[in-house]
Design a protein around this motif. Structure first.
Motif, PDB file in Angstrom:
ATOM      1  N   THR A   1      -4.929   8.980   4.818  1.00  0.00           N
ATOM      2  CA  THR A   1      -4.868   7.624   4.270  1.00  0.00           C
ATOM      3  C   THR A   1      -5.630   6.650   5.162  1.00  0.00           C
ATOM      4  O   THR A   1      -5.415   6.618   6.372  1.00  0.00           O
ATOM      5  CB  THR A   1      -3.402   7.163   4.154  1.00  0.00           C
TER       6      THR A   1
ATOM      7  N   LYS B   1       2.618   1.662  -3.395  1.00  0.00           N
ATOM      8  CA  LYS B   1       1.693   2.098  -4.445  1.00  0.00           C
ATOM      9  C   LYS B   1       1.380   3.584  -4.297  1.00  0.00           C
ATOM     10  O   LYS B   1       1.356   4.332  -5.279  1.00  0.00           O
ATOM     11  CB  LYS B   1       0.418   1.264  -4.393  1.00  0.00           C
ATOM     12  N   ALA B   2       1.151   4.016  -3.053  1.00  0.00           N
ATOM     13  CA  ALA B   2       0.865   5.428  -2.808  1.00  0.00           C
ATOM     14  C   ALA B   2       2.050   6.318  -3.169  1.00  0.00           C
ATOM     15  O   ALA B   2       1.872   7.483  -3.541  1.00  0.00           O
ATOM     16  CB  ALA B   2       0.483   5.632  -1.343  1.00  0.00           C
TER      17      ALA B   2
ATOM     18  N   TYR C   1      -5.207  -4.631  -6.356  1.00  0.00           N
ATOM     19  CA  TYR C   1      -4.211  -3.611  -6.699  1.00  0.00           C
ATOM     20  C   TYR C   1      -3.802  -3.770  -8.167  1.00  0.00           C
ATOM     21  O   TYR C   1      -2.739  -4.335  -8.460  1.00  0.00           O
ATOM     22  CB  TYR C   1      -2.985  -3.722  -5.799  1.00  0.00           C
TER      23      TYR C   1
ATOM     24  N   ALA D   1      -2.181  12.831   4.676  1.00  0.00           N
ATOM     25  CA  ALA D   1      -2.815  12.361   3.446  1.00  0.00           C
ATOM     26  C   ALA D   1      -4.202  11.793   3.690  1.00  0.00           C
ATOM     27  O   ALA D   1      -4.887  11.409   2.739  1.00  0.00           O
ATOM     28  CB  ALA D   1      -1.936  11.289   2.803  1.00  0.00           C
TER      29      ALA D   1
ATOM     30  N   ASN E   1       0.824  -1.216   0.000  1.00  0.00           N
ATOM     31  CA  ASN E   1       0.000   0.000   0.000  1.00  0.00           C
ATOM     32  C   ASN E   1       0.855   1.261   0.000  1.00  0.00           C
ATOM     33  O   ASN E   1       0.580   2.211  -0.745  1.00  0.00           O
ATOM     34  CB  ASN E   1      -0.928  -0.002   1.214  1.00  0.00           C
ATOM     35  N   LEU E   2       1.881   1.279   0.837  1.00  0.00           N
ATOM     36  CA  LEU E   2       2.744   2.460   0.903  1.00  0.00           C
ATOM     37  C   LEU E   2       3.496   2.653  -0.401  1.00  0.00           C
ATOM     38  O   LEU E   2       3.650   3.782  -0.886  1.00  0.00           O
ATOM     39  CB  LEU E   2       3.730   2.318   2.066  1.00  0.00           C
TER      40      LEU E   2
END
Length: 348
Positions: free
Chosen positions: A313, A187-188, A210, A311, A184-185
């Motif tokens: 998130t 990709k962000a 994803y 963010a 996740n990190l």
């Protein structure tokens, strides 16, 4: 005098049985007296606890370091401050907090170490007491289940990806909590992602969740390091989130770009020193920086929480399954069997 609901003197907690025979219970629910509320300590009502592979490993006798006999399991928790000692300066009643995993690791420069659920009691309890110095405030926009994933898995993934840059390629091993957090990190942050697993079903699930990630089944592709090189046009990856240990480390090194970073975050495979025969020449040849990741410091956790807040998130996509607190034994076995894709949470 302490402030708040400090008159609560007992708690429910799951302590390890330390019975490592297959098929036996690994946890015992106990009711016990709470530790005293010292002047700089706070009393926390726990709302959620998240599990890591480390917890199942400790419960089954596989931890490579000494552990407190019959200790309380788990190091990831999110809760609410309900009482504070009279010398507490940085926290208030109602604050949302979680303890750091290594309670000696404040700035990252400390000499000693002390891990929750290992050489001191963990957090699998309905109430816990900690010194304010080892607590971090958790982001307000997250629910309790999400917030409970931050202290160990989240900070580990954050630390493992330090130094990453937009456009780089990262190899992430497995679909456990740290791996999915790192995905996740990454990709962000705009990284190209290659994910490995031994399960086609898990890889398919992650590809659907994803879109755009590349996947490799390392079981059906034993030379997965060569496949990583093929997928990167023989250039190799810039960073590896390494989960296997001796069984995969040399191959992880071999599929890096020269000058890359390998973050060793776990030891999930069977550990055999014979697998490391090529370690030194491979590190030298590829000029790799191999760094051990032991979660992170309090400062790391504060930085991570600040980034999540800035963010806004959310972390709900990381959670695979939520168990009631009473089903802690089932949750530990679920993780031990490797059934999870992401994080397992106990909700209180």
């Amino acid at each position: 005098m302490p402030t708040g609901s400090s008159d609560m003197i007992r708690r429910r907690a799951f302590r390890r049985t330390d019975n490592y025979m297959p098929g036996t219970l690994k946890l015992k629910l106990v009711e016990e007296v709470l530790p005293p509320l010292e002047p700089t300590s706070v009393l926390i009502k726990v709302h959620a606890v998240s599990l890591n592979y480390r917890d199942a490993n400790i419960a089954n006798g596989g931890n490579p370091w000494p552990v407190l006999p019959n200790g309380i399991l788990c190091n990831d928790a999110a809760g609410e401050v309900i009482a504070i000692g009279d010398k507490v300066k940085g926290l208030l009643i109602g604050d949302r907090v979680g303890p750091i995993t290594d309670t000696k690791n404040i700035s990252g420069r400390e000499i000693g170490r002390s891990w929750l659920a290992a050489d001191e009691d963990g957090v699998m309890a309905d109430h816990i007491v900690f010194d304010e110095n080892v607590l971090c405030k958790l982001p307000d926009h997250l629910d309790w289940n999400e917030a409970a994933t931050i202290p160990c898995a989240g900070v580990t993934a954050w630390s493992a990806l330090k130094g990453m840059s937009i456009g780089q390629t990262v190899l992430i091993q497995g679909t456990g909590g740290v791996s999915v957090f790192a995905l996740n990190l990454a990709k962000a942050a705009g990284l190209r992602i290659i994910l490995t697993s031994s399960s086609d079903a898990k890889l398919k699930q992650m590809s659907e969740r994803y879109p755009g990630i590349l996947t490799i089944n390392y079981s059906s592709t034993p030379d997965w390091d060569q496949e990583v090189m093929r997928l990167t046009a023989e250039e190799g990856v810039d960073i590896v989130v390494e989960n296997g240990g001796t069984g995969s480390l040399v191959k992880s090194l071999k599929c890096t770009r020269r000058g890359a970073v390998v973050s060793q975050v776990g030891y999930l495979s069977k550990q055999d020193p014979a697998d490391l025969r090529e370690l030194v020449p491979t590190i030298i040849d590829r000029r790799v920086t191999l760094r051990g990741i032991n979660a992170g410091s309090k400062y790391d956790m504060e930085d991570f929480c600040a980034a999540l807040s800035a963010a806004q998130t959310r972390l709900h996509d990381l959670i695979d399954k939520i168990f009631p607190f009473a089903e802690a034994e089932d949750a530990v076995e679920y993780v031990w069997q490797g059934k999870q894709v992401g994080k397992i949470v106990l909700r209180l």
